[in-house]
Every structure is written in C-alpha cells, then in structure tokens.
Design a protein around this motif. Structure first.
Motif, mmCIF file in Angstrom:
data_model
loop_
_atom_site.group_PDB
_atom_site.id
_atom_site.type_symbol
_atom_site.label_atom_id
_atom_site.label_comp_id
_atom_site.label_asym_id
_atom_site.label_seq_id
_atom_site.Cartn_x
_atom_site.Cartn_y
_atom_site.Cartn_z
ATOM 1 N N ALA A 106 -23.867 -42.137 -9.886
ATOM 2 C CA ALA A 106 -23.019 -41.865 -8.723
ATOM 3 C C ALA A 106 -23.687 -42.299 -7.429
ATOM 4 O O ALA A 106 -23.004 -42.691 -6.476
ATOM 5 C CB ALA A 106 -22.682 -40.374 -8.665
ATOM 6 N N GLY A 107 -25.028 -42.251 -7.377
ATOM 7 C CA GLY A 107 -25.726 -42.670 -6.168
ATOM 8 C C GLY A 107 -25.560 -44.158 -5.891
ATOM 9 O O GLY A 107 -25.328 -44.573 -4.753
ATOM 10 N N VAL A 108 -25.693 -44.975 -6.946
ATOM 11 C CA VAL A 108 -25.560 -46.427 -6.794
ATOM 12 C C VAL A 108 -24.128 -46.796 -6.407
ATOM 13 O O VAL A 108 -23.888 -47.543 -5.443
ATOM 14 C CB VAL A 108 -25.962 -47.143 -8.099
ATOM 15 N N LEU A 109 -23.166 -46.274 -7.155
ATOM 16 C CA LEU A 109 -21.767 -46.588 -6.863
ATOM 17 C C LEU A 109 -21.330 -45.984 -5.530
ATOM 18 O O LEU A 109 -20.514 -46.563 -4.813
ATOM 19 C CB LEU A 109 -20.871 -46.080 -7.997
ATOM 20 N N GLY A 110 -21.891 -44.814 -5.206
ATOM 21 C CA GLY A 110 -21.566 -44.181 -3.926
ATOM 22 C C GLY A 110 -22.029 -45.021 -2.746
ATOM 23 O O GLY A 110 -21.382 -45.040 -1.688
ATOM 24 N N ALA A 111 -23.168 -45.723 -2.909
ATOM 25 C CA ALA A 111 -23.648 -46.606 -1.842
ATOM 26 C C ALA A 111 -22.646 -47.725 -1.584
ATOM 27 O O ALA A 111 -22.367 -48.084 -0.431
ATOM 28 C CB ALA A 111 -25.012 -47.184 -2.217
ATOM 29 N N LEU A 112 -22.081 -48.267 -2.662
ATOM 30 C CA LEU A 112 -21.090 -49.329 -2.506
ATOM 31 C C LEU A 112 -19.791 -48.784 -1.910
ATOM 32 O O LEU A 112 -19.150 -49.441 -1.081
ATOM 33 C CB LEU A 112 -20.820 -49.997 -3.858
ATOM 34 N N LEU A 113 -19.416 -47.577 -2.314
ATOM 35 C CA LEU A 113 -18.222 -46.949 -1.746
ATOM 36 C C LEU A 113 -18.395 -46.737 -0.244
ATOM 37 O O LEU A 113 -17.476 -46.981 0.551
ATOM 38 C CB LEU A 113 -17.940 -45.619 -2.445
ATOM 39 N N GLY A 114 -19.585 -46.297 0.166
ATOM 40 C CA GLY A 114 -19.854 -46.110 1.586
ATOM 41 C C GLY A 114 -19.730 -47.416 2.356
ATOM 42 O O GLY A 114 -19.209 -47.458 3.477
ATOM 43 N N ALA A 115 -20.198 -48.502 1.740
ATOM 44 C CA ALA A 115 -20.084 -49.812 2.377
ATOM 45 C C ALA A 115 -18.619 -50.227 2.505
ATOM 46 O O ALA A 115 -18.217 -50.821 3.511
ATOM 47 C CB ALA A 115 -20.866 -50.846 1.573
ATOM 48 N N CYS A 116 -17.824 -49.914 1.491
ATOM 49 C CA CYS A 116 -16.385 -50.224 1.550
ATOM 50 C C CYS A 116 -15.736 -49.475 2.709
ATOM 51 O O CYS A 116 -14.852 -50.016 3.396
ATOM 52 C CB CYS A 116 -15.714 -49.847 0.231
ATOM 53 N N LEU A 155 -17.955 -39.481 -12.011
ATOM 54 C CA LEU A 155 -19.377 -39.258 -12.298
ATOM 55 C C LEU A 155 -19.932 -38.045 -11.557
ATOM 56 O O LEU A 155 -20.933 -37.461 -11.987
ATOM 57 C CB LEU A 155 -20.186 -40.494 -11.894
ATOM 58 N N ASP A 156 -19.313 -37.698 -10.448
ATOM 59 C CA ASP A 156 -19.825 -36.617 -9.599
ATOM 60 C C ASP A 156 -18.657 -35.724 -9.182
ATOM 61 O O ASP A 156 -18.322 -35.624 -8.002
ATOM 62 C CB ASP A 156 -20.510 -37.248 -8.381
#
Length: 630
Positions: free
Chosen positions: A427-437, A456-457
């Motif tokens: 979730a941390g890795v995908l969350g970083a990309l979501l934040g960028a989006c 995931l979270d």
C-alpha cells in the motif's frame, strides 16, 4: 523444538571430584591470569598452560576460562561448548556460566544445555533458572519455558524472586499477560523488579491502563520503574500523559537518567515540544549523563522533528564519534525538511569518512531526492546502492523511487518501477503513486491505483479521502459519494485533523472548528483578522478539496477554521514580529492552508514552521521552503 518432558536430575549425584594438583605458585598464577585475559589468542595460550599443569579437569580453573568465553565480547561460545564436553565432572557453576552467555540463544538452544546438565546428573541451583529463563525469553520459547517453569516448582525454587521475575518476563514476552499476572500474584515476595517487569510488559502489549494501575500500586519505585511507565505512554502515542508523569517524577525528586531522558525526548518529538526538548538536552549536558550513540541520535531526531534543523546539525557536528544511526538520522532530517542537496552532501561526507551506509541510509537519501525533485540524483543513488554496496532494494526503496518519479509527473517510469519490482507492491508503494496522481490530476490512473490501495489498506481512512479528493477535483461527485458509502459500510472513520503548538513550555492542541481552548474567543477573533488581512494580499480560499457539492460561499467557511489556522492564530497572539511559530499536524497540510500560511508569514512577519505527516514546511516572507513541490 519438540516438547519432550525434561528429565529431572537423579537423586544420586557425582562423587566429589578428585582433588586438584597440589597448590603451587604456577597454578595460582595460571588461574589469576585467566581473570585478566583480554583476547581469544591470549586465552588459548592460558588454556594450553592449564592442560600442561594438569588443571584441564579442574572446575574452578576451567570455570574462569568459560567465563571469558561465554561472557566477554571477545569470547567464543562454540569454543566454550567444546571445553564443556571435555570436562569429566562439570559442576553447576560451569553450566550456570554458560547459560549467562548473551549469545547462547543465537548459537545453541538454552534447553539443550539445560537438558545436558540434567543428563549428567548436575543438580541445578537457584542461580541456574534466572539465566535459563532469560535466554528462553530472548528466543520467545514458550513451550520450553513452561517445562522449565514446571522444574522450578518441582525442585522447590518457586520462592526465588529472581526466577519468578524471569518467568513473568517470559510470559509477557510471549504475549500471555494473564499467565504472567498469575505468577506475579502468587509471589511470596515482590521486589521493585517484579513490579517494573509487569509495568513494562503490559505496556509493550498495549495494556497501558493496566500498566498504570500497577504502577500506582507499587510500594517502591526507582528510575527504571518511572521510565517503564513513561516509555509505555510514549510507545502508545500518549505523549501528554508521559509529560504529566514526568512532571510528577520531578516533583518527587527522582533523578533523571539517560533512559528517562531518551523516553521524554521521544515524547517531545511526538508533540513537537521543542522548549521541553531543549530543557532535557540542557539537563543532559549539565548533569554529565553519558551521551552514548543512541541518546545522541535521539537528541538529533528531536531537534529535526521539532523543526530546529540547525540545532540538530550542531549536535551532530559536536559528536566525537558518529555512529551509523547518527548519520542516518541527520540525513533523514535533511530529507524531511526538503533539503535534498544537503542530504546528498552529508552522504558524500559519510563515504569520505569510510562509514558504510546501510539500507536505512539509502531510504533517507532517496526520500530527500523525492521531496526536493532531484530525479537524476535519485536514479543515480538507487543504482549506486545496488552496484557499489550490494544492497538489494527493499519495498521502501522502491516506494521512494515511485514517489520521486510520480511527483515529477513521470508516470510511465513510475509504473515501470512497480511492474519490475521483485516483490508485490504494498500500500505504501501504490499510495505514493496515488498521491502523485492527486498532485497532477491524473484521474484515470488514480482511479486504477486507488482501488488497489484501498483493498490493501482497508482501514486507513487517508486512502479513501485521497481518492475521493481526486474524484472531487474532477467533479465526479457520484464516485465521491461511493467512497463515502464504502467508508461507512466498512466502518472506516476519517481521522480528524489535529494541530499542536508549544508556547511557554505548554502544548496546546487544536481540531478543526474546535472551541475548547480557554482562549477560544480571542483565537477565533484573530483568525478572522488574519484571513481578512491576507485577502487584501490576494488570498482566495482553495475549495477544491472540500468534498461537498455545495455553493462556493458555504465551502469557504470550514476552510477558515482548519486546525493549523487556529494554531497559527494562537501563535500570533503569543509571539512578536520576527519570531518563529512551530506547529505539528497529524495529517498532510491542505493546499488552502499552505497558501494561507505563506501570506500570513509575510503579512504578520513571522517564520511559521509546520510539520505535517509527510515533511516540514518553513514559511517566511510569503514563500515556503518546499517551493510548492510537496
């Protein structure tokens, strides 16, 4: 480990060992030399001398040999076990010495050594069980621990306080609070260690209120007891209660040691209580408390996370010996303050001094690159870590790279990093990309990634809110409503925003729209004045993050009273032009508060330092240190 019942020592014992060779000057000198031994090479020479003098089977002489092998940092446990096997009639002292070895659990199961003791008909004594139980505690060996507990009872050592204390610790380490409490309640004599072990163990298990009840019942307390309870509050995030207890400790005249100091510095870090942290640092310097690597790192971390980076660097530079943790902490401090170039320079200095960086060093360095937009440098150091230090990237390193590339809008490269990860992205890795989006308004990719992150979270409200904000920015109100419904169905509540500010050693806490503060009336008046003045400087409320599909005028009102605006207003009431206001927030600062804070710093001539969930923002003269790259 199989749970075969342990043998009990037979009633018959070894006959008395044969008398040692006649006492001579050579024998006495050889035995005395063992006590002064400083290295394995020296010990081997003394061992050969014991053999030549006919003392290789003498328990007293060999026991001294084993004491160095088992207990000295320069010792060798494998060598000690070979020596043990050569003894014809070892006594309890020999086994007890080996059981005390700090490295026993990592080289040899403690229960095997104890079983060997019993099989050789060597009777355990009251000095056997405390180190045995302590060794089992290190490896969290519950079933063997229960067997040893049975032996403690069968052999009549249950009145021994030291054995009982170690039993309590074993059960608490294995998460069995009720079993530990049973042992504790049945103790004939409880000393301060018994009580403190219960307090510390219950705190570790999250039973902080139970720990506090025990602490209050203690007939006697020492500094270790106080630290156990304070540390329990700190580890559970109950920093205010830690401060209250610390004040009571000082009132009772208990001397502050380095362990309490470390716990309270961590509490200062959690609350952003810089003035309290400075006082504790000053006390450490004045009282001569040993500044070991761990305590030094805690001080540096406190200054970094309380927004006083210059002081952190001053402490770091003043260290005669800098441990790896101190380097990592300082590089991490530069990272969270958005000073990527300084983090890189410190990393280069670290390499020049031949201090080998580890995986944590590189997480901090890559994070520094991400927060400062240093894409080329981040790519270089990621490769540098792998090729020059043979450090295999962990999920945290990949997360930093995704954050770095995503913030820069390089979505294809960020997706490629995720696709080529040797492990499943969390979730941390995908969350970083979501934040960028969210930053770049990439709704299509954000929709795909956001749904995966939420699954995931599932209990993290921030994931739902971030995706909902992304939908809201695109005017997709049906999806916003779906997110709200999903949160309600899963019982996920949005974490309320909370901002803390320290003034005159007192920490005040604010929530959006809250009016519980004693100066609430003056604070809200100051907020209105503050917003009126910055509107004349061009401030326009940013309502994009307000999720309700309502009129613009209605959207503005909740923005006016966000927790950080209330904290800033309180700070303005208690500071003069040119002074610094420091605020800690539990969530990421919103765009509106970020814009407002820049203008407030200019209009009211203040330095405003805000620590949010991700990083620090230093506002001054209408600008922010992040250069709007956050």
């Amino acid at each position: 480990m199989a749970t075969t019942p342990l043998p009990l020592p037979p009633s018959t014992q070894w006959p008395a060992p044969a008398p040692p060779p006649r006492s001579t000057d050579a024998r006495r000198a050889a035995v005395r030399a063992l006590d002064a031994c400083a290295s394995m090479r020296e010990l081997q020479q003394h061992h050969s001398q014991l053999v030549r003098l006919g003392l290789a089977a003498d328990n007293d002489a060999v026991g001294r040999l084993l004491r160095f092998l088992a207990l000295s940092p320069s010792g060798d446990l494998h060598y000690a076990l070979r020596v043990l096997r050569s003894l014809p009639r070892p006594d309890p002292f020999v086994f007890n010495t080996l059981l005390r070895s700090p490295s026993l659990s990592s080289h040899h199961h403690p229960l095997l050594l104890y079983s060997q003791m019993l099989l050789l008909s060597v009777p355990p004594n009251k000095f056997t069980f405390p180190p045995l139980l302590k060794a089992l505690c290190v490896s969290s060996s519950l079933e063997p621990g229960k067997q040893v507990h049975a032996h403690v009872l069968k052999l009549g050592f249950h009145p021994d306080t030291y054995s009982q204390n170690n039993l309590i610790n074993l059960y608490l380490t294995c998460g069995l609070q009720e079993d530990a409490r049973l042992v504790f309640d049945k103790m004939i004599e409880k000393d301060v260690v018994s009580w403190t072990t219960m307090v510390s163990g219950c705190s570790r298990l999250g039973l902080v209120n139970v720990a506090r009840d025990l602490f209050d019942e203690m007939p006697d307390r020492n500094s270790v007891s106080w630290n156990a309870m304070i540390a329990g509050y700190v580890q559970s995030g109950r920093f205010k209660e830690a401060f209250d207890l610390f004040e009571r400790m000082r009132e009772e005249g208990v001397v502050l040691d380095k362990f309490v100091a470390a716990s309270m510095l961590a509490a200062c870090t959690g609350l952003g209580a810089l003035e309290q942290g400075k006082w504790i640092h000053g006390y450490i310097e004045q009282s001569g408390i040993e500044l070991d690597s761990k305590l030094a790192t805690t001080i540096i971390d406190m200054y970094c996370k309380c927004g006083c980076l210059e002081k952190a660097y001053e402490v770091f530079n003043g260290l005669e010996e800098k441990g790896l943790s101190s380097w990592n902490c300082m590089i991490g401090g530069f990272a969270m303050h958005g000073r990527g170039e300084d983090a890189i320079e410190l990393y280069k200095e670290m390499e020049k001094k031949s201090v080998a960086p580890d995986d944590i060093t590189h997480v901090n360095l890559l994070s520094a690159c991400a927060h400062s937009g240093l894409v080329r440098e981040g790519k270089y150091y990621f490769e540098h870590m792998v090729h020059d230090y043979s450090i295999q990237p962990k999920v945290e390193h990949f997360g930093c790279m995704v954050d770095l590339l995503g913030r820069a809008g390089l979505f294809e490269e960020a997706k490629k990093v995720i696709d080529e990860m040797p492990m499943e992205p969390d979730a941390g890795v995908l969350g970083a990309l979501l934040g960028a989006c969210r930053i770049h308004g990439n709704v299509e990719l954000g929709d795909q990634i956001g749904r995966r992150v939420i699954e995931l979270d599932r209990k993290n409200s921030g994931r739902y809110v971030l995706l909902a904000n992304l939908y809201a920015s695109a005017g997709r109100w049906d999806e916003v409503a779906d997110m709200r419904k999903l949160m309600n169905d899963r019982g996920v509540n949005k974490e309320p925003g909370c901002s803390m500010i320290e003034m005159c050693g007192v920490v005040s806490e604010f929530i959006a729209g809250g009016k519980s503060h004693p100066q609430a009336k003056e604070i809200y008046f100051k907020v209105d004045e503050m917003l009126q003045r910055i509107k004349s400087e061009g401030y326009v409320p940013d309502t994009a993050g307000v999720l309700h599909d309502i009129d613009e005028e209605e959207k503005e009102n909740p923005l006016y009273y966000h927790s950080e605006k209330l904290a800033i207003a309180y700070g303005l009431l208690h500071t003069k032009p040119g002074e610094t206001i420091r605020i800690s927030k539990n969530l990421r600062v919103c765009k509106d508060c970020h814009s407002a804070s820049k203008l407030i710093s200019k209009v009211f001539d203040r330095v405003i330092v805000v620590r949010d969930r991700n990083r620090f923002h230093h506002f001054y003269g209408g600008e922010c240190s992040c250069k709007d790259y956050w």
